[in-house]
Design a protein around this motif. Sequence first.
Motif, PDB file in Angstrom:
ATOM      1  N   PRO A  96       0.819  -1.226   0.000  1.00 20.29           N
ATOM      2  CA  PRO A  96       0.000   0.000   0.000  1.00 20.29           C
ATOM      3  C   PRO A  96       0.850   1.273   0.000  1.00 20.29           C
ATOM      4  O   PRO A  96       0.400   2.319  -0.484  1.00 20.29           O
ATOM      5  CB  PRO A  96      -0.797  -0.109   1.306  1.00 20.29           C
ATOM      6  N   ALA A  99       1.344   2.952  -3.363  1.00 24.45           N
ATOM      7  CA  ALA A  99       0.177   3.482  -4.081  1.00 24.45           C
ATOM      8  C   ALA A  99       0.562   4.748  -4.833  1.00 24.45           C
ATOM      9  O   ALA A  99       1.296   5.587  -4.310  1.00 24.45           O
ATOM     10  CB  ALA A  99      -0.943   3.797  -3.087  1.00 24.45           C
ATOM     11  N   GLY A 100       0.076   4.866  -6.043  1.00 23.20           N
ATOM     12  CA  GLY A 100       0.431   6.020  -6.875  1.00 23.20           C
ATOM     13  C   GLY A 100       1.430   5.670  -7.946  1.00 23.20           C
ATOM     14  O   GLY A 100       1.589   6.399  -8.927  1.00 23.20           O
ATOM     15  N   GLU A 101       2.120   4.524  -7.744  1.00 22.42           N
ATOM     16  CA  GLU A 101       3.025   4.041  -8.795  1.00 22.42           C
ATOM     17  C   GLU A 101       2.183   3.267  -9.812  1.00 22.42           C
ATOM     18  O   GLU A 101       1.004   2.997  -9.577  1.00 22.42           O
ATOM     19  CB  GLU A 101       4.084   3.100  -8.194  1.00 22.42           C
TER      20      GLU A 101
ATOM     21  N   TRP B  42      -6.433   8.475  -6.335  1.00 24.44           N
ATOM     22  CA  TRP B  42      -5.734   7.649  -7.337  1.00 24.44           C
ATOM     23  C   TRP B  42      -6.291   6.234  -7.282  1.00 24.44           C
ATOM     24  O   TRP B  42      -6.621   5.723  -6.212  1.00 24.44           O
ATOM     25  CB  TRP B  42      -4.230   7.626  -7.002  1.00 24.44           C
ATOM     26  N   ARG B  60       4.471  10.982  -9.629  1.00 25.27           N
ATOM     27  CA  ARG B  60       4.058  10.672  -8.248  1.00 25.27           C
ATOM     28  C   ARG B  60       4.889  11.488  -7.257  1.00 25.27           C
ATOM     29  O   ARG B  60       4.343  12.081  -6.315  1.00 25.27           O
ATOM     30  CB  ARG B  60       4.245   9.179  -7.994  1.00 25.27           C
ATOM     31  N   ARG B  91      -0.432  10.588   0.920  1.00 23.64           N
ATOM     32  CA  ARG B  91      -0.574   9.255   0.341  1.00 23.64           C
ATOM     33  C   ARG B  91      -1.447   9.315  -0.911  1.00 23.64           C
ATOM     34  O   ARG B  91      -2.255  10.229  -1.064  1.00 23.64           O
ATOM     35  CB  ARG B  91      -1.222   8.286   1.340  1.00 23.64           C
ATOM     36  N   HIS B  92      -1.302   8.318  -1.792  1.00 20.39           N
ATOM     37  CA  HIS B  92      -2.192   8.167  -2.951  1.00 20.39           C
ATOM     38  C   HIS B  92      -3.218   7.085  -2.639  1.00 20.39           C
ATOM     39  O   HIS B  92      -2.921   6.144  -1.912  1.00 20.39           O
ATOM     40  CB  HIS B  92      -1.397   7.729  -4.186  1.00 20.39           C
ATOM     41  N   GLY B  93      -4.390   7.208  -3.226  1.00 18.67           N
ATOM     42  CA  GLY B  93      -5.380   6.145  -3.085  1.00 18.67           C
ATOM     43  C   GLY B  93      -6.790   6.676  -3.029  1.00 18.67           C
ATOM     44  O   GLY B  93      -7.039   7.867  -3.277  1.00 18.67           O
TER      45      GLY B  93
END
Lengths: 514, 145
Positions: A96, A99-101, B42, B60, B91-93
């Motif tokens: 987690p 994330a973003g990759e 994302w 990113r 954070r991404h998500g």
Amino acid sequence: MKILNKALLAAPAIAAALPAHAQDAMSLDERVNTIFAQFTGPFVNLIFAPLPGTSFPWIVLWLVVAASVFTIYFSFVQLRYFSHAVSLVKGDYSDPDDAGEVSHFQALATALSGTVGLGNIAGVAVAVGIGGPGATFWMILAGLLGMASKFTECTLGVKYRNEYPDGTVSGGPMYYISKGFKERGLPGGGALAILFSVFCILGALGGGNMFQANQAHAQIAGIVGDYPGWITGLVFAGVVFAVIVGGIKSIANVTEKVVPFMGILYVGAALVILLVNYDQIGWAFGQIFAGAFTGLGVAGGFVGALIQGFKRAAFSNEAGVGSAAIAHSAVRTKEPITEGFVSLLEPLIDTVVICTMTALVITISGQLLIDPDTGLYMLDGSAIATVDGNSGVSLTSAAFGASISWFPYVLAIAVVLFAFSTMISWSYYGLKSWTYLFGEGKTSELIFKIIFCVFIVIGAAASLGPVIDFSDAAIFAMAVVNITALYFLMSIVREELRSYSERLRSGEIKKFAH
Amino acid sequence: MTTKLVIGLDGEGSGDRALSYATDLAKRIGDCELLVAYVIEWSPYSFQTAEENAQRHKRREEEISTAMSRVVDPAVEGLKKNGMTASGIVRHGDVAHTLNTICEKEGGHQIIVCRSSEGGITKRIFGSSTANLVMSATVPVTVIG
């Protein structure tokens, strides 16, 4: 290289001639066709030369043997790790914190958008139209074996990619050939990488560009009536130019979102047709199996069916060609082999599922004419006679149209979008090869992008025969170099597989809680 | 025992109200630590071109850096000036899921967010991030109007 130079020299001249002869459209199309066939003929003949004393092209054997070798060498990796590949795509093993990759799903979807397209619609029609339904059997077999080829090349693609200080990546066969050979102390890696890049550029201009433009034009002309191909070519070239040179991302973004939807719609329509004609599915599979071993009257018998099946499968799923390794190399993973597992799903989705559906719809539609007395297919030249003399994408369109009258219109839109999406993908593959040869830089990249757009016009204007021959030849030439390198580098992949499977068994590699 | 409050910001002005409420609450609690979180929407299931994939890592890093410098760092600085113990995270998500995950991972006791600034058809179909967070969070959530 000589052929490339000739082609490159010819391209601007042809483009420059376009406006002056616009009023004489048909003769211009014919002229483009003649010049094109003249330049590409020797290259095509070399790639498709038959084995001595047979009519079997050596290149087909080359692909089949390679896929079989990889399947055995990796102990049927496509079966053993199938469920693990699905888990990876679902993100079960993705950290987690990453994330973003680029996710495994995204890399798979991007690679699929470059392969799912005209190969599944027009290519299958060509295979079934010449090789009969039996070609489908060999296509499925090639797809299943090709999963191992894809696994091998995509693992190496991630392992040996270039990561630049600004965070961008470049990967693909040219990188793993040069780095892998050097690492193993093997000579000739640099030369092979250059050769691959040259063929990849030709492949990008052929199968990834001209074939797409050609068939998109055929589809549009089939709906709105015949008109000069260069007009479609200019429109396509303009839009592609806007995206790859002008950087108008919105067009690419819309396409990337609509194309998967069209893919689902296509498969959905095929499923509906198969469900409506469920009583004929058994008969269609009977034709596929009977045709695979007898040919059912097609030119060249079962060998003809086999050749067509393997040729179109390779053209459709590109296993062993090396293009997918370029697309998959963007994934950031600590385990390069995970991308190999994910990539082996590609030939399954592309060939075993989608191509088979197209073949079944064509077979069931009754578009292929059967002699009622003998039960064998009737021939029109070397191809099977069809209801309206259709071939390629128009055969698929007629087959779908026989059950769903309005579907040819949807198919026309799908073909145009698939063609566009494949062009965008292949412009990237070609560009990566181009920059490998001539270095990264805006001027260098612009030159390739302009050449790419010029070839869209040529592809739309030329007739199907020379375009399809050149497209096949260029893509298979990539496979010659790539597979040669894979034989030398496959032991590296086996070591990766051994290490990964041990750690997976021991629980060192485990699923993340999401 | 230190109480940890997670403040979810969306880069809009309404975030100030969440920060102000969190500061007030932290002063009342006493031994309290604040974590400012910003989630960049994302999805691992979106579709991208090969070129976008090749540049994804770079993008990113840029997205994280921009969110840090424009949203998170100023908020953390403001909290520290008010005498708070604060830190930040980007954070991404999926916003709701990721905020809750951050809270669980960092040992947070409560999430404080502002009413969603989303609108239009996305909100109608998928609901707002705030509503989704309230429905799925495993810790108490305070929504500031």
